[in-house]
Design an enzyme around this catalytic site. Sequence first.
Site, PDB file in Angstrom:
ATOM      1  N   PHE A   1       0.812  -1.181   0.110  1.00  0.00           N
ATOM      2  CA  PHE A   1      -0.085   0.129  -0.101  1.00  0.00           C
ATOM      3  C   PHE A   1       0.718   1.099  -0.023  1.00  0.00           C
ATOM      4  CE2 PHE A   1       0.959  -1.200   4.306  1.00  0.00           C
ATOM      5  CZ  PHE A   1       1.174  -0.112   5.103  1.00  0.00           C
ATOM      6  N   CYS A   2       0.214   2.412  -0.449  1.00  0.00           N
ATOM      7  CA  CYS A   2       0.908   3.619  -0.441  1.00  0.00           C
ATOM      8  C   CYS A   2      -0.037   4.707  -0.055  1.00  0.00           C
ATOM      9  CB  CYS A   2       1.703   3.891  -1.637  1.00  0.00           C
ATOM     10  SG  CYS A   2       0.585   3.805  -3.266  1.00  0.00           S
ATOM     11  N   THR A   3       0.103   6.011  -0.377  1.00  0.00           N
ATOM     12  CA  THR A   3      -0.603   7.250  -0.021  1.00  0.00           C
ATOM     13  C   THR A   3      -1.940   7.040  -0.908  1.00  0.00           C
ATOM     14  OG1 THR A   3       1.175   8.326   0.853  1.00  0.00           O
ATOM     15  CG2 THR A   3      -0.833   9.471   0.435  1.00  0.00           C
TER      16      THR A   3
END
Length: 320
Positions: free
Chosen positions: A188-190
């Site tokens: 996951f990331c922003t």
Amino acid sequence: MNSKKPEKQPKYLVAALYKFTPLPDFETFQSPLLEACNNAHLTGTLLLASEGINGTIAGSRQGLDDVLAHIRRIPGCADIEHKESFARVNPFHRMRVRLKKEIVTMGIPNTDPNVSVGKYIAPEDWNELISDTDVILIDTRNDYEVGIGTFKDAIDPKTTTFREFPEWFRANKEPLGMSAGKTKVAMFCTGGIRCEKATAFVKNEGIDEVYHLKGGILKYLETVPSQESLWEGECFVFDERVSVGHGLALGPYDLCHACRHPIDDQDKASPHFTPGVSCPKCYNEKSDEQRKRFQERQRQMELANKRGERHIGAVYKKSH
């Protein structure tokens, strides 16, 4: 805690967008896109590469709508999604449309989400996936972002740039028990863009079951109720809000304008904190010459604020 609050009627609308799509003639879109942005009086940065488009722009509702309509006429971008937020002051100094090798830089040839990418998991299904004990959960963001919040039990690669992720993965693939075809990896990331590139890379490294959070952390915080959430802390964002929590509520962090890292009230109480000059995270990394330069920049920013103007030194640097 910090009592930072947004104004009731922010002046600027900000749109963050990206789309991985083949653009073999991406150079031809630069001038028309820049002209459209200038005609709409927008500021910000848009990146064009053979793999797609990425960027953040700010301006009026009408201006953003006009430019988004222009972007959707670019081949492969008809269904591009974007995320909106508001800013009290213009977060950018000028408008740029830049040509790049990658719209998010990893530096590994043939890592193309248009060819191979992980499976998207909707925010409402994310908890079930990462609660599976067979899943290895990896945060693909940089260390200063992870430092203020992440998902429960997520692995922090402790990278300072996204370019470091491939080397970290290759070095830790075996120690973490990842074997081709037998491991489930969730990342996951922003906002989603880094995980798309990261999942493409991991699949090329021989991992078959690769998943990523659709819409990123921001969509999860917007969608999943706090009482059901597995998110812990705040989410760092690359604009004047600095951080957000559940429901995308404004978080308690400010930004150190010397090192661009998030800081809280405890950091600001430190003797190593001087507004615009240093914080506990960067105090020992700055030379006297740098501090003098930062002090002058801070003085100019304060003078500009008193005049009701925007000083270029206050513009937020964007990074994905």
